[in-house]
Motif scaffolding. Structure first.
Motif, PDB file in Angstrom:
ATOM      1  N   ASP A 176       0.844  -1.195   0.000  1.00  0.00           N
ATOM      2  CA  ASP A 176       0.000   0.000   0.000  1.00  0.00           C
ATOM      3  C   ASP A 176       0.880   1.246   0.000  1.00  0.00           C
ATOM      4  N   ALA A 177       0.276   2.395   0.175  1.00  0.00           N
ATOM      5  CA  ALA A 177       1.023   3.653   0.083  1.00  0.00           C
ATOM      6  C   ALA A 177       2.058   3.810   1.189  1.00  0.00           C
ATOM      7  N   SER A 178       1.913   3.058   2.295  1.00  0.00           N
ATOM      8  CA  SER A 178       2.911   3.114   3.359  1.00  0.00           C
ATOM      9  C   SER A 178       3.946   2.008   3.235  1.00  0.00           C
ATOM     10  N   LEU A 179       3.842   1.195   2.166  1.00  0.00           N
ATOM     11  CA  LEU A 179       4.766   0.118   1.813  1.00  0.00           C
ATOM     12  C   LEU A 179       4.532  -1.167   2.601  1.00  0.00           C
ATOM     13  N   ARG A 180       3.347  -1.299   3.212  1.00  0.00           N
ATOM     14  CA  ARG A 180       2.967  -2.554   3.866  1.00  0.00           C
ATOM     15  C   ARG A 180       2.349  -3.496   2.844  1.00  0.00           C
ATOM     16  N   THR A 181       2.626  -4.776   3.006  1.00  0.00           N
ATOM     17  CA  THR A 181       2.005  -5.795   2.173  1.00  0.00           C
ATOM     18  C   THR A 181       0.612  -6.104   2.705  1.00  0.00           C
ATOM     19  N   SER A 182      -0.007  -7.155   2.173  1.00  0.00           N
ATOM     20  CA  SER A 182      -1.314  -7.578   2.669  1.00  0.00           C
ATOM     21  C   SER A 182      -1.241  -8.081   4.109  1.00  0.00           C
ATOM     22  N   ASP A 183      -0.048  -8.314   4.629  1.00  0.00           N
ATOM     23  CA  ASP A 183       0.185  -8.605   6.045  1.00  0.00           C
ATOM     24  C   ASP A 183       0.849  -7.371   6.650  1.00  0.00           C
ATOM     25  N   PRO A 184       0.219  -6.670   7.579  1.00  0.00           N
ATOM     26  CA  PRO A 184       0.778  -5.411   8.107  1.00  0.00           C
ATOM     27  C   PRO A 184       2.151  -5.547   8.747  1.00  0.00           C
ATOM     28  N   ALA A 185       2.526  -6.771   9.147  1.00  0.00           N
ATOM     29  CA  ALA A 185       3.837  -6.964   9.767  1.00  0.00           C
ATOM     30  C   ALA A 185       4.946  -7.132   8.736  1.00  0.00           C
ATOM     31  N   VAL A 186       4.571  -7.206   7.460  1.00  0.00           N
ATOM     32  CA  VAL A 186       5.546  -7.433   6.394  1.00  0.00           C
ATOM     33  C   VAL A 186       5.505  -6.258   5.426  1.00  0.00           C
ATOM     34  N   LEU A 187       6.674  -5.690   5.126  1.00  0.00           N
ATOM     35  CA  LEU A 187       6.794  -4.595   4.175  1.00  0.00           C
ATOM     36  C   LEU A 187       7.667  -5.044   3.009  1.00  0.00           C
ATOM     37  N   ALA A 188       7.545  -4.365   1.877  1.00  0.00           N
ATOM     38  CA  ALA A 188       8.403  -4.649   0.726  1.00  0.00           C
ATOM     39  C   ALA A 188       8.886  -3.337   0.139  1.00  0.00           C
ATOM     40  N   VAL A 189      10.155  -3.316  -0.280  1.00  0.00           N
ATOM     41  CA  VAL A 189      10.765  -2.084  -0.783  1.00  0.00           C
ATOM     42  C   VAL A 189      11.674  -2.399  -1.967  1.00  0.00           C
ATOM     43  N   GLY A 190      11.916  -1.380  -2.783  1.00  0.00           N
ATOM     44  CA  GLY A 190      12.881  -1.498  -3.858  1.00  0.00           C
ATOM     45  C   GLY A 190      12.339  -2.175  -5.103  1.00  0.00           C
ATOM     46  N   ASP A 191      13.228  -2.840  -5.831  1.00  0.00           N
ATOM     47  CA  ASP A 191      12.893  -3.410  -7.131  1.00  0.00           C
ATOM     48  C   ASP A 191      11.781  -4.448  -7.079  1.00  0.00           C
TER      49      ASP A 191
END
Length: 415
Positions: free
Chosen positions: A265-280
């Motif tokens: 999402d716009a805050s870089l959280r995945t569908s699991d709020p405890a997991v984020l994804a960044v970069g390529d």
């Protein structure tokens, strides 16, 4: 695993620009818990951009490190090189490693990057056919370049053209096959793409547009490439630069949403709020593109990593940083601020015949991107103009008498 890092903390998977910046930003933003970075590459984290430029040109005997040798210890970061993450247990909040260990997390940052798309044509498995993304790729290429005389590059994107320029500088005969009608077609405007096509041709590159690869020929080792037109090009070495695909297997196997990247999402959280994804590897809602996007650049990787650290610390906001890119192709430095989209109105400023100019791209009467060739001051001004949403018309951009730096400065003071 030491006692501190056996406690749940932040686990970062990936040791590129995004992963290392995420770990550093957590510390500089005040995070005190355990931070573990899992890197499948056996080498300490290094800079990738020079691999297709200075490193292949022989300017560096060793890759440029991303951080100093004492960085991890000084920032209390548990850096695990040569170790792969093999699975994520989201219920227990643990990351499984190929060593058999399980690392607990309160938050997980996926900075898994992307991998080269591979040729699928006959002969793609022959010796002498190479991709270029990792240090190991660059080392293999460097070892073979000394004996090469004729090189075929498949793909006229940034990597392909950077390598082509470097190979020409070494005196090699270079042919570039590009199926699209112009180089860097998805990244730059037709004006800029056409200018680079002519510049590379003038330097001695045999640039074949609208012509893809049909097969590689050879006995054990590549000897020639046959294109989609049936033409045959002798080759001692073939370099493949046909784009990358995001590394999403770890996320997908864990049940996270994946669609041309790990969906955030716009805050870089995945569908699991405890997991984020960044970069390529991250597919995010881009306010600059107006659509969900996945960007491959050092700027996006590092800026998203900083943003993810703040999100983990509860300072959540939308990621809106302006994207910018650069490519060094022989004597021509291309710098891009913003994102060009097909159909944007463009005006040129400067002198293309002298190899120093900028292309200003407008959408709905607003400046959205600027592509600069050997005009670094234009690039810095463009970032201020776009970030500040400074009103600018195409006629003003084309007027050489108008000092755009003064316009940007005045708008900054007013703001």
């Amino acid at each position: 695993m030491n006692a501190e890092h056996s406690r749940p903390g932040v686990v970062v998977v990936g040791g590129g620009h995004a992963g290392m910046q995420a770990a550093e930003s957590l510390r500089t933003e005040g995070y005190e818990g355990p931070v573990t970075v899992v890197v499948d590459d056996p080498h300490p984290p290094y800079q990738r951009p020079p691999l297709s430029k200075d490193y292949l040109g022989g300017s560096h005997a060793a890759p440029l490190p991303l951080r100093g040798p004492r960085f991890a210890a000084e920032h209390r970061i548990h850096l695990r090189t040569g170790v792969s993450a093999t699975g994520i247990d989201r219920q227990r909040r643990t990351v499984h490693l190929d060593t058999g260990e399980e690392v607990p997390y309160t938050h997980l940052v996926l900075a898994t990057g992307a991998a080269n798309r591979r040729l699928t044509c006959p002969g793609a498995e022959l010796d002498g056919v190479h991709g270029l993304r990792t240090l190991a790729d660059a080392q293999r290429l460097n070892a073979e370049l000394a004996a090469a005389r004729r090189v075929v590059v498949v793909g006229a994107g940034f990597i392909g053209l950077e390598f082509a320029a470097g190979a020409r500088a070494r005196g090699l005969a270079v042919t570039v096959l590009e199926f699209a009608p112009r180089p860097m077609g998805r990244a730059v405007s037709p004006v800029t793409g056409d200018w680079f096509a002519q510049a590379h041709i003038a330097s001695g590159v045999d640039l074949r547009l609208g012509e893809g690869i049909d097969r590689c020929e050879g006995t054990g080792r590549v000897e020639a490439v046959v294109s989609t037109t049936g033409d045959r090009y002798p080759a001692d070495l073939v370099v493949v630069g046909i784009g990358v695909a995001p590394n999403t297997a770890l996320a997908g196997d864990a049940g996270l949403e994946v669609d041309n990247g790990v969906v955030v999402d716009a805050s870089l959280r995945t569908s699991d709020p405890a997991v984020l994804a960044v970069g390529d590897c991250a597919s995010f809602p881009s306010v600059h593109a107006g659509v969900r996007s996945r960007l491959e650049s050092v700027q996006n990787a590092t800026d998203q990593a900083r943003h993810a650290a703040r999100t983990i610390l509860g300072r959540s906001a939308d990621y809106t940083d302006l994207p910018w890119f650069w490519s060094q192709q022989g004597p021509w430095k291309l710098q891009i601020a913003g994102l060009y989209r097909a159909g944007d109105h463009t005006v040129a400023r400067g002198d293309p015949t002298a190899g120093k100019f900028s292309v200003y791209c407008f959408r709905d009467r607003a400046l959205v991107a600027v592509e600069s060739v050997n005009r670094p001051a234009d690039h810095m001004t463009a970032r201020k103009l776009i970030n500040g949403q400074v009103p600018l018309t195409p006629a003003q951009a084309a007027d050489p008498a108008l000092d755009l730096r003064a316009v940007a400065h005045a708008a900054t003071i007013a703001a």
